[in-house]
Structures are given as structure tokens and as C-alpha cells.
Motif scaffolding. Structure first.
Motif, PDB file in Angstrom:
ATOM      1  N   ALA A  75       0.828  -1.209   0.000  1.00 56.24           N
ATOM      2  CA  ALA A  75       0.000   0.000   0.000  1.00 56.24           C
ATOM      3  C   ALA A  75       0.857   1.252   0.000  1.00 56.24           C
ATOM      4  CB  ALA A  75      -0.934   0.005   1.212  1.00 56.24           C
TER       5      ALA A  75
ATOM      6  N   HIS B  32       0.352  -6.331   8.288  1.00 55.96           N
ATOM      7  CA  HIS B  32       1.000  -6.546   6.993  1.00 55.96           C
ATOM      8  C   HIS B  32       2.081  -7.607   7.045  1.00 55.96           C
ATOM      9  CE1 HIS B  32      -1.176  -3.039   5.727  1.00 55.96           C
ATOM     10  NE2 HIS B  32      -0.670  -2.362   6.708  1.00 55.96           N
TER      11      HIS B  32
ATOM     12  N   GLN C  43      -6.833  -5.553   1.509  1.00 52.49           N
ATOM     13  CA  GLN C  43      -7.103  -6.193   2.784  1.00 52.49           C
ATOM     14  C   GLN C  43      -7.805  -5.203   3.706  1.00 52.49           C
ATOM     15  OE1 GLN C  43      -4.667  -9.124   5.566  1.00 52.49           O
ATOM     16  NE2 GLN C  43      -3.507  -7.293   5.118  1.00 52.49           N
TER      17      GLN C  43
ATOM     18  N   VAL D 250      -9.236  -4.623   7.294  1.00 49.07           N
ATOM     19  CA  VAL D 250      -9.094  -5.238   8.612  1.00 49.07           C
ATOM     20  C   VAL D 250      -9.830  -4.428   9.674  1.00 49.07           C
ATOM     21  CG1 VAL D 250      -7.465  -5.991  10.383  1.00 49.07           C
ATOM     22  CG2 VAL D 250      -6.828  -6.141   7.969  1.00 49.07           C
TER      23      VAL D 250
ATOM     24  N   VAL E  72      -8.775  -0.805  10.828  1.00 47.15           N
ATOM     25  CA  VAL E  72      -7.328  -0.619  10.905  1.00 47.15           C
ATOM     26  C   VAL E  72      -6.763  -0.139   9.567  1.00 47.15           C
ATOM     27  CG1 VAL E  72      -5.149  -1.790  11.441  1.00 47.15           C
ATOM     28  CG2 VAL E  72      -7.234  -2.444  12.645  1.00 47.15           C
ATOM     29  N   THR E  73      -7.419  -0.546   8.490  1.00 46.00           N
ATOM     30  CA  THR E  73      -6.931  -0.185   7.156  1.00 46.00           C
ATOM     31  C   THR E  73      -7.770   0.966   6.603  1.00 46.00           C
ATOM     32  OG1 THR E  73      -8.347  -1.940   6.342  1.00 46.00           O
ATOM     33  CG2 THR E  73      -6.012  -2.453   6.562  1.00 46.00           C
TER      34      THR E  73
ATOM     35  N   PHE F  62      -4.863   4.899   2.372  1.00 45.69           N
ATOM     36  CA  PHE F  62      -4.032   4.266   1.344  1.00 45.69           C
ATOM     37  C   PHE F  62      -2.639   3.909   1.856  1.00 45.69           C
ATOM     38  CE2 PHE F  62      -6.683   6.433  -2.156  1.00 45.69           C
ATOM     39  CZ  PHE F  62      -7.529   5.346  -2.184  1.00 45.69           C
ATOM     40  N   MET F  63      -2.308   4.311   3.073  1.00 41.51           N
ATOM     41  CA  MET F  63      -1.044   3.887   3.654  1.00 41.51           C
ATOM     42  C   MET F  63      -1.122   2.427   4.106  1.00 41.51           C
ATOM     43  SD  MET F  63       1.090   6.295   3.383  1.00 41.51           S
ATOM     44  CE  MET F  63       2.414   6.083   4.567  1.00 41.51           C
ATOM     45  N   ASP F  64      -2.342   1.992   4.415  1.00 37.94           N
ATOM     46  CA  ASP F  64      -2.509   0.627   4.912  1.00 37.94           C
ATOM     47  C   ASP F  64      -3.336  -0.251   3.990  1.00 37.94           C
ATOM     48  OD1 ASP F  64      -1.145   0.635   7.481  1.00 37.94           O
ATOM     49  OD2 ASP F  64      -2.612   2.152   8.044  1.00 37.94           O
ATOM     50  N   TYR F  65      -4.209   0.382   3.214  1.00 41.86           N
ATOM     51  CA  TYR F  65      -5.095  -0.379   2.349  1.00 41.86           C
ATOM     52  C   TYR F  65      -4.468  -0.465   0.963  1.00 41.86           C
ATOM     53  CZ  TYR F  65      -9.279  -2.095   0.101  1.00 41.86           C
ATOM     54  OH  TYR F  65     -10.160  -2.870  -0.598  1.00 41.86           O
ATOM     55  N   GLY F  66      -4.208  -1.673   0.510  1.00 46.93           N
ATOM     56  CA  GLY F  66      -3.442  -1.866  -0.714  1.00 46.93           C
ATOM     57  C   GLY F  66      -4.264  -1.819  -1.982  1.00 46.93           C
TER      58      GLY F  66
ATOM     59  N   ARG G  83      -1.704  -1.370  -7.916  1.00 45.88           N
ATOM     60  CA  ARG G  83      -0.965  -0.376  -8.701  1.00 45.88           C
ATOM     61  C   ARG G  83      -0.617  -0.996 -10.046  1.00 45.88           C
ATOM     62  NH1 ARG G  83       1.418   3.205  -4.773  1.00 45.88           N
ATOM     63  NH2 ARG G  83       0.006   3.110  -3.003  1.00 45.88           N
TER      64      ARG G  83
ATOM     65  N   HIS H 265       1.564  -4.017 -10.104  1.00 48.18           N
ATOM     66  CA  HIS H 265       1.041  -5.317  -9.692  1.00 48.18           C
ATOM     67  C   HIS H 265       0.491  -6.100 -10.882  1.00 48.18           C
ATOM     68  CE1 HIS H 265       0.517  -3.225  -5.661  1.00 48.18           C
ATOM     69  NE2 HIS H 265       1.314  -4.230  -5.406  1.00 48.18           N
TER      70      HIS H 265
END
Lengths: 263, 779
Positions: free
Chosen positions: A180, A242, B682, B684, B692-693, B696-700, B703, B706
Motif C-alpha cells: 500500500a 502486513h 485487505q 481489517v 485498521v486499514t 491508502f497507507m494501509d489499504y493496498g 498499482r 502489480h
């Protein structure tokens, strides 16, 4: 975002004076962490002292056996510096692995290490290369700079002016990107100098740290085999949604071996 | 067909406008005297609201008003819509919790709005919102799907006594057990279909003004067609006639199903504009997207398959728990039942099918339609099951599928759930995809990868996804005196490229040059009365056929006018490519359009103008059936658990392709979203129900790096149930990708005995699965 006073000094001394005069002021480098914090109203400094206008803080040059990078030099500038690529290709490569193009054109080396995010890339590079952090007041060895989670040896109002990197024999930086954020889930920097090998790790713990056992083994014998048996303890490593601490410990070992193999 | 006609890969008309910043999004709209609204949201997942103190807020600088749920209720504002009704086998109705527009007395998820603060500027509103003091009494929260369904879980709705809204079954389980008992082979899977946060590029936004003299509300907001929003706001919130509410959505940055809903924020902004007498604007930020836009997916499935000695399926049983969040949103419980559940057998010929669904309530953001809306979940489940069946029978993954797919000669094929698949070449899809992917040469590539330390795998996934959405749509074509055409669309383009495709259709139907066709959409005032909007992969069918029939009416009327101009009988006139002919004389549609606006040139009894609409209505149970086969090839770096997609083939049957360029775009986007769910996305919630997500720092989000280059191919079989022969295209990619991707990764890891990994297949999860498999082998 709340209102704040904005200052754009052009000299380091002026910036220092502004910072000293107002303890609720914040120094701003690239603003990569500070600005989102302000926008989310998680911080409300009375004043922002923007360092972007200080020409003396910018640029990459060689000074004898060292490379000096100005604190306000962006990651993109570091990555593209011909001087650096020739002297320390591994460090130029590290800068090119930070974040994404937008971040690399705004974020700066001084801002990154002053913030000391546990997952930032630069701390591994600074520690691995045994660099010296130069401030408007003193010089601080990398080994004495990173104290913990978002914690450094900097005093309030102290301004990083540049970082001096001794030119090594060889260095490399390998990272596993966070899917992310692009930060390092784990990043490993291995540096060969004339006197020995340094191994620094970021992303895995509360702040960047060195792997003494690997350094010793690689100094004796710079080969993948020599570090194969070195276990990385997961005990003090980060454990989050993560990556588990066990996974991070394993990745430190994998990346270290790959780094050595890439020599 | 001309260069800009149907079927041509015409470049998108709208792109230059949108890419050069000339689009008009809701945030670009400001009204004179506008105020700013900011929502106070619950930081708690589950709590009683003991009191709310707004005194400091009201005294803060610039504050115009502060409103709570009670204020709306006292003014006659109702509760949000749950647009589904289900009964269990005993005839008992589904529990339907009521949701207020602003929470009253109780909050049930983090992010639930409890107040709106309105001030002269956004900064003032934000500062003042921080002064609202809500006294919460924390209650035990339920974040996870499995926990919500268990008897140990706290109950969120005491009046219902359970978190399970209904135990829905398609039939008595025992009826299928008899068939299952005869099976020679059994296969089963246990799956988690992970919750995703949809994240359109444009966060939500609304700006509304009330005209007291006319008693009319005007509101801009990103929607997928404003008609339903208009009706909901008029009826539930403002208690006025629907035609007194005007909803505009000129340009919208992504819909994906979740932009079509009547969200509480829309109602509150509309109501507050009337209450204060001042225009009110709310600009949601990305953090609000995460905690207030409806989420997608979130199912747990167990499924069992019985097969005979030839690998032919004899029975299928599926149990699904779906986490609908704190309330049943408009479509929440529909998705695993009518949306996707009934198509679980997919492209396979399965006579005996049992499925059971438990929609559960939890302290999370409600879930609703998200690209595919139940079908990606259904297709993923079935394809994982087919891989398990391959393992159980010893047949290859493609052979087990070939033995069970519905053959073309069986069509129209009536499924056990009563759906009629009119057309499709399921064997051909597999052949085309496997050939394009060089499936036969895979083992050689696997060996090559092994040489440089990578584990290579290949996987495939079939899918079929009933499309069409709501059964009505209206389209209108109006010609100007200079022969140009305007399409007044009931459909709504928010990425689909209708400006281009509708112009292509009119060039083909009426011979009006592509560049002379313009599109008016996204305004309930100018949209045809019967407009519904764009969702459920419906526009090519409902909008396209609607336009075709409107065009036919244009030609019919044009024929009368042309006959008059050529001084002949209408029966002697033919029309082709923009020209009306009678013998050796002819007039162009441009001339006819001019005459249509000139009373002197009109024949007797023909009204002026050339302006026709068509209200298209189909059987609500009739769909079209986009289908396909996707093949994904991956390399796994087993030491890091890192996956790289090295090849991706998408074979799609979208029926007749109106614009291959645009459909390719739909496939790429859908695949990216499917891969995103499977690889990086993900969501969470922790034990306390905190998201928790939440950024965009935690939720993927996926891109570009990928993805692999996607080779998108068509195996076109025209749909037999509509005049254009089209099938949907928007949701197919998201249906095919997760199954193909997970199948490929499991193939790569087969040496460890790994048969499934729950999505998303993040590096640490893949690595941990390998470690567990190694440990299990050693033990």
C-alpha cells in the motif's frame, strides 16, 4: 487544517532564529508526513518554517572521500545524481526505491531522517554507510542519531543541513515494498568499506538497527554462505497486519543474502 | 460500417475534456451564499449515545446550524431504504433494522454520522465539529464475519435477538442429500471472500440549494443516474413530489455500484439546505470514503461437490455467511442470494443445487453492490470448487471443467434456479484462452522459472454473470434544425464512455456524423422520465436498444416528412445511411430535420420537431449472460512469498461488441479490481470494531506494477434476447480474475501440497502458508 503562520527563510541562520523564537513552530522539509498530519488536524503548529527556499541546503557534491548531500535534496535528485552514482551507486539506487515518483520529487533526505519513520528507507542507508548527520549546531554520527520510534538525537529547533557519506568500496540496498504505502516492510543495506562490512536494517524494528553478527561474519568472509547460519531474532521486531515479526525476521535474512549475492 | 460506426474501436470523445481538467464534477459546483457541512462521525464501533452537547459548537465562529438525528426525525424524515425482501422456507420474513439518517441513541459502526455542523466556511465547520461532545457508553462490538454469526457473539439488534437477519435456503437440504449420497467423488472448499473498500477516484460530495418560492430542491452529487436518489430524497427526506427534486451528476469519477445509493449524507445535506434556507455543500474526504462508502464482498463460504465416476457433477451444496455490516443497505442481503448465489453453478450443468445464505449484522460499514455484486463471489467459489474437484478425481483442471460445462447445443439452458442462459460458447472460451496462453507449453516455462529460483504456476477461471439490472430504461433522441442530434440518456456514464458509444450508434442508425451527436445525461430534469441509470452492466442493452428503437421512431416520422418533401407516399420511401429515397429522388436526414422544424414543410397532421423517445421494458427475470475464461500465469518468489503476474489472458464473450477499444478498457479495469481483491486489498477490523486499514497507507489498492499486460480477446456470441445482440461487459473482469489468479498461485505452490490460500495473497500470508505446509509435511 488549522491556520498557521508561514515563513520561507532563505538562509539557515534565519530559519534557526525563527525556530528558536517560537517553540510551537514546526520546521518543514518536503512535508511528506507533516502536511497530511496537518490536513487531518492531528497537529496544529502555530507556524511553519518552510526550508524549501534555502539554496544552501540543496545539492549533491563530492568532498574528498565523502559525498555530501544537502538536507533539502529530493529523493529524485539524489537518485539521478551523476556524482553519487559514480561514487555510491547503492545509495542512489536506494533513493530511487523510495515511495512513488510524486514522493520522490517532494520528499527530502533531511526530512526523512529527521522524521525517523521506522519503515523509511533512508535510515538504513545512513546507518549502513556510517554517515554523519550535520546540523546547524554539530555533527552526529549515524550510530548515535536514531534513538527509537520517530525519535532522533535532534534537539528542538535543530536543523539538519546535510549528510556526509564516506565513499565505500561497494554498497547495495534491497527492500520488500509495502503493497500500500511503498515503505519498506523490511529494507537491508549492506556496505563494504576498506575496514569492514556494515549491515543496517529498516522496517523490521522500531527504528533502523545494525546486524552485528552479520557484519562480523561478512567482514571475515564476504559470502552468502557466511551468513546462512545467522538467525535473526523476531522478538523485538514489528508485528502488524502486513507482516508478522517472524516473517520480518525471515525477510531480513533473505534480503541480506540476496544483497551479498548481488555483489 | 463507417469509421465511427458500431463495432469500431473509436477513441473516446470524452477523454480530452476529462484529461484536460474540463470535466464538471460536483466539487466544481458552488452556489451563491453557500455554507459548508461537516459530519461528526462515531469513533466507536458500538455504543449508546448518552448525550450530545452542541453548545460550544453553536457558539463557535461562523457556525450556521448544528443538527442531530432527532431534528430530522421531528421534521418527518424517515429511515433509509433496505430494498430487499426475503422469506425463509418456513415463510418467516427477514429482519429489517431501521437506519436513521443521523444516528439516534445508538451508533453501530465507526464512521456512522451522528451530527452535521454547518458553517460559513469548511474550515470553520471542521473546527466547530471538533467541539461537539458526544457522551458514549461503549458496548461490546462485533467486527468479524464468522464471529457475528456465532452464538458467542454480542447481539447488535436486541429486538431481533440474533445477528443473523435470515437463514435463507433455495430448497430443503435433504432433497439434495439423496443425490450427493450417490457421488463417487467428493470435493469441498472453505473460502473467505475478503471485504474490500471500493474507493472510486472521486470521493463523495454533495451540494444542495432550496428554492423556497418554487418549493424545489437542486442537488449535485456523484451518482450513477439520479432518478432513484431523486425519488428517495423526495419521499423519505423532504416529503415533497419527486419532480420538485432535481439531482445532477454531470461528471462522476467512478461508480462501481456504490455510487448509485441513497446515502445518509445526501439526505442530510438536502434536508439541511431546506432547513437553513442556504445552500449547503459537503465535500467528503478519502478518510470518509473508507468509513462511510458502502464496502463490498465479505463472505465466508463452505461448499461441497459430488461427482460421478466420469467426473460429472451430481450435486452441489453451498453455505454462505455474508457480513452486511451494521444495517442492511439497499441491496446488502440480495447480493449473495439473487445477485450471485443463484448463479453459483456458473457455466456448469448442475441439476441438483442447494444453497443457504445467512446475512449477518456486525459493527462494520454496511456492504452493498460492488463491481459484480455477488457474481464475482459466486464465480470464485465455483472455480475454487472445480480445482478441488480436479484434485479429487485426478482429472486435470481443464478436463474437469470440459466434462461439466453447459454445451452450446443445450442452449437456451434453464438453470436449476430458473435462469435461462440464451447463448455462450463455454468450451470455445476455454480453447481460445488456453491456446492464447500456450497452456500446452507451460511445463517448459515452469522448468525455466525453477532454474532461477522461482515457482511458476498457471490457473484458469470460467465465469458467467447475469447482467441487465433494473428492467426499465428510457432513451430520447432529439434532432436540431441543422441536423445535429442530442441524446437525452436515462443511462449514466461515469467511466463507461457513453458519449462515444451513443454517438457511434446514432451514426449507424441515423447516418448522423459521429461529431454531430452530443450527450445530455446526469440531470433528472432533462433525463427521460423512465430513466434508471447505469449499473449491473446494463447500458449497452437497456440504453443501446432504447436508442435503437428511438432511432426507429425518428426514421418513421422522418419518412413522412421526407415523403412530403419528395411529393410521394411514405410507403414509397426507404431509409439508409442518413438518406431517405424514393425512386431516383432523395433527401438527407439533415434536410428532413430542417423541414421538421418548419411548419410550412410539414405534411398535414405531423407535429413539428424530430424528437423521439422509447421506454424499454423487459421481463425482470430476463438477463443477458456475459461469460468467459481467464488464464493467469504467475511466478512466486517463495522465500519472500511475493507473487508476480507474468501473463494474463482474458477471453470474454460480451455478445456483439459495440466498441472493442472501450470494452478492452472495461476488461482491464475489471481484471485490475479482481486482482486487487485477490492480491493486495485487505480490509481489517480489529476486535473493537476499529477499521485498521482506513487509508491508502494501509489499504493496498492495486498499482500498475502489480499487473501484467493483459491480452483481452473476444469470443463473440451474439445475445439472442435483445435486438443488438449485446451482453454486459463492465463486471466480467472482476468475475474472472480472482479465480484465475488464486488457481495459478496454488498451482505454483503445489509441491507443498497447498490447495488454497485465502485472499488477499499478500507476501506474509503466502510465506506463512508455505511454512505451515512444510511443518505439516514434516509432522
Amino acid at each position: 487544517m488549522e491556520n498557521f503562520g508561514y515563513h520561507a527563510p532563505t538562509k539557515i541562520a534565519d530559519a534557526a532564529q525563527l525556530a528558536e523564537a517560537n517553540e510551537d513552530a514546526k520546521l518543514m522539509a518536503g512535508g511528506m508526513t507533516l502536511l497530511p498530519t496537518l490536513k487531518q488536524r492531528l497537529a496544529a503548529p502555530s507556524d511553519l518554517i518552510d526550508l524549501a527556499g534555502i539554496a544552501d541546503l540543496r545539492g549533491v557534491c563530492r568532498d574528498g572521500d565523502e559525498i555530501v548531500i544537502g538536507a533539502m535534496t529530493t529523493h529524485a535528485e539524489v537518485h539521478e545524481s551523476a556524482v553519487l552514482r559514480e561514487a555510491i551507486a547503492g545509495l542512489a539506487s536506494l533513493a530511487g526505491q523510495i515511495g512513488d515518483p510524486a514522493v520522490r520529487h517532494r520528499g527530502t533526505i533531511g526530512g526523512s531522517i529527521a522524521n525517523a519513520d521506522p519503515a523509511a528507507d533512508y535510515p538504513a542507508g545512513v546507518l549502513g554507510h556510517g554517515a554523519t548527520i550535520v546540523t546547524n549546531k554539530r555533527k552526529i554520527a549515524a550510530d548515535d542519531f536514531f534513538l527509537g520510534l520517530f525519535e532522533t538525537a535532534l534537539e528542538p529547533g535543530e536543523i539538519i543541513t546535510g549528510v556526509r557519506f564516506p565513499i565505500p568500496v561497494w554498497s547495495t540496498y534491497q527492500k520488500l515494498r509495502h503493497p500500500a504505502s511503498g515503505y519498506a516492510v523490511v529494507g537491508v543495506c549492506i556496505v563494504q568499506t576498506k575496514t569492514g562490512v556494515r549491515v543496517a536494517v529498516t522496517g523490521a524494528g522500531p527504528s533502523a538497527f545494525r546486524m552485528a553478527a552479520m557484519e562480523e561474519a561478512l567482514t571475515k568472509d564476504f559470502s552468502v554462505k557466511s551468513i546462512e547460519g545467522i538467525a535473526v531474532a523476531a522478538d523485538d521486531l514489528n508485528n502488524d497486519i502486513h507482516a508478522s515479526a517472524a516473517y520480518r525476521a525471515h525477510v531480513v535474512s533473505v534480503l541480506a543474502k540476496r544483497a551479498v549475492a548481488s555483489r | 460500417m463507417g469509421q465511427f460506426g458500431i463495432g469500431q474501436p473509436v477513441r473516446r470523445k470524452e477523454d480530452v475534456r476529462l484529461l484536460t481538467g474540463k470535466g464538471l464534477y460536483t466539487d466544481d459546483v458552488h452556489f451563491d451564499g453557500q455554507t459548508w457541512g461537516v459530519f461528526v462521525r462515531s469513533p466507536q464501533a458500538h455504543a449508546k449515545i448518552l448525550s450530545i452537547d452542541t453548545s460550544a459548537t453553536k457558539a463557535a465562529e461562523g457556525v450556521v446550524a448544528v443538527y442531530l438525528g432527532q431534528d430530522l426525525k421531528a421534521d418527518g424524515v424517515g429511515t433509509l431504504i433496505t430494498d430487499v425482501e426475503f422469506k425463509d422456507l418456513s415463510g418467516k420474513d427477514m429482519f429489517r433494522p431501521k437506519r436513521d439518517f443521523l444516528a439516534i441513541g445508538r451508533v453501530r459502526f465507526v464512521g456512522e454520522p451522528v451530527a452535521i455542523v454547518i458553517a460559513e466556511t469548511q474550515a470553520q465547520a471542521k473546527a466547530a465539529a471538533e467541539l461537539v461532545v458526544v457522551d458514549y457508553e461503549t458496548l461490546p462490538a462485533v467486527g468479524s464475519t464468522a464471529f457475528a454469526a456465532s452464538s458467542d457473539s454480542p447481539v447488535i439488534w436486541e429486538e431481533h435477538g440474533s445477528n443473523v437477519g435470515i437463514h435463507w435456503e433455495n430448497r430443503a437440504e435433504a432433497e439434495i442429500d439423496a443425490h450427493m449420497a450417490k457421488a463417487k467423488y467428493r470435493a469441498s472448499v472453505d473460502l473467505v471472500n475478503n471485504r474490500v473498500v471500493p474507493n472510486p477516484m472521486e470521493p463523495r460530495c454533495a451540494v444542495a440549494k432550496w428554492d423556497a418560492d418554487a418549493g424545489e430542491l437542486t442537488m449535485y452529487a456523484p451518482t450513477q443516474g439520479g432518478r432513484r436518489i431523486q425519488q428517495g430524497i423526495a419521499k423519505i427526506v423532504l416529503n415533497i413530489a419527486a419532480d420538485k427534486v432535481r439531482i445532477l451528476s454531470p461528471d462522476v469519477g467512478g461508480g462501481f455500484g456504490i455510487r448509485g445509493k441513497i446515502y445518509p449524507e445526501l439526505g442530510v445535506v438536502a434536508w439541511a439546505a431546506r432547513k437553513t434556507g442556504r445552500p449547503v455543500k459537503w465535500r467528503g474526504d478519502r478518510s470518509e470514503t473508507f468509513v462511510s462508502d458502502y464496502h463490498g464482498r465479505d463472505q465466508i463460504n463452505h461448499a461441497e461437490l459430488g461427482l460421478d465416476e466420469n467426473g460429472k457433477i451430481v450435486a452441489l451444496k453451498v453455505w454462505t455467511i455474508v457480513n452486511c455490516g451494521a444495517y442492511f443497505a439497499e441491496n446488502g442481503p440480495r447480493l449473495p442470494i439473487n445477485g450471485g448465489g443463484r448463479i453459483i453453478p456458473g457455466v456448469y450443468d448442475i441439476e441438483n443445487f442447494y444453497f443457504s445464505v445467512r446475512p449477518v449484522l456486525s459493527n462494520t460499514v454496511p456492504t452493498d453492490t460492488y463491481r459484480g455484486a455477488g457474481r464475482p463471489e459466486a464465480n470464485f467459489l465455483m472455480e475454487r470448487l472445480m480445482d478441488a474437484a480436479a484434485h479429487a478425481t485426478g482429472l486435470s483442471r481443464d478436463e474437469i471443467r470440459r466434462r461439466n460445462v453447459i454445451k452450446q447445443e443445450q442452449m437456451p439452458y434453464r438453470t436449476q434456479m430458473g435462469m435461462v442462459i440464451d447463448s455462450g460458447d463455454f468450451v470455445g472460451n476455454m480453447d481460445m484462452a488456453m491456446k492464447a496462453a500456450d497452456w500446452a507449453g507451460f511445463e517448459k516455462r515452469r522448468a525455466e522459472s525453477a532454474k532461477h529460483g522461482k515457482l511458476r504456476g498457471i490457473g484458469l477461471s470460467n465465469f458467467v454473470e447475469p447482467s441487465g439490472g433494473r428492467p426499465t430504461e428510457e432513451m430520447r433522441i432529439a434532432l436540431t434544425p441543422d441536423g445535429k442530434a442530442t441524446v437525452y440518456a436515462g443511462t449514466h456514464s461515469h467511466g463507461q464512455g457513453h458519449e462515444t458509444v451513443w454517438a457511434q450508434l446514432l451514426e449507424s442508425f441515423l447516418g448522423i456524423p459521429f461529431e454531430d451527436v452530443s450527450l445530455v445525461q446526469g440531470d433528472t430534469k432533462t433525463a427521460p422520465k423512465g430513466s434508471a441509470g447505469t449499473f449491473g452492466s446494463r447500458s449497452s442493452w437497456m440504453g443501446g436498444v432504447g436508442l435503437q428503437r428511438s432511432a426507429k421512431r425518428i426514421v418513421e416520422k422522418g419518412t413522412k416528412i421526407a415523403a412530403n418533401l419528395m411529393q410521394t407516399e411514405p410507403s414509397a420511401v426507404t431509409f439508409d445511411a442518413g438518406v431517405f429515397r424514393a425512386g431516383t429522388t432523395s433527401v438527407t436526414i439533415k434536410e428532413v430535420a430542417k423541414a421538421a422544424h418548419d411548419p410550412k414543410a410539414l405534411p398535414e397532421g405531423v407535429e413539428a420537431g424530430l424528437d423521439e423517445s422509447y421506454f424499454l421494458e423487459r421481463d425482470p427475470e430476463e438477463f443477458n449472460y456475459p461469460n468467459g475464461t481467464h488464464v493467469c500465469e504467475v511466478e512466486v518468489d517463495a522465500d519472500l512469498g511475493k507473487i508476480e503476474i507474468v501473463n494474463y489472458i482474458a477471453v470474454d464473450d460480451c455478445g456483439f461488441v459495440l466498441n472493442p477499444f472501450i470494452v478492452h478498457g472495461q476488461v482491464y479495469g475489471g481484471v485490475a479490481q479482481g486482482v486487487g481483491q485477490a492480491m493486495t486489498e485487505q480490509t481489517v477490523y480489529d476486535e473493537d470494531g476499529q477499521l485498521v486499514t482506513g487509508s491508502f497507507m494501509d489499504y493496498g489498492m492495486p498499482r500498475a506494477h502489480h499487473m501484467a499486460m493483459i491480452d483481452a480477446l473476444f469470443n463473440e456470441v451474439r445475445c439472442k434476447t435483445n435486438d443488438l445482440g449485446v451482453k454486459g461487459a463492465g463486471e466480467a473482469g472482476a468475475c474472472g480474475a480472482p479465480g484465475a489468479f488464486v488457481s495459478a498461485v496454488c498451482d505454483a505452490l503445489k509441491e507443498f501440497g497447498i490447495r488454497n490460500i485465502d485472499m488477499p495473497l499478500t507476501p506474509d500470508r503466502v510465506w506463512q502458508t508455505i511454512q505451515n505446509a512444510k511443518a505439516a509435511k514434516a509432522a
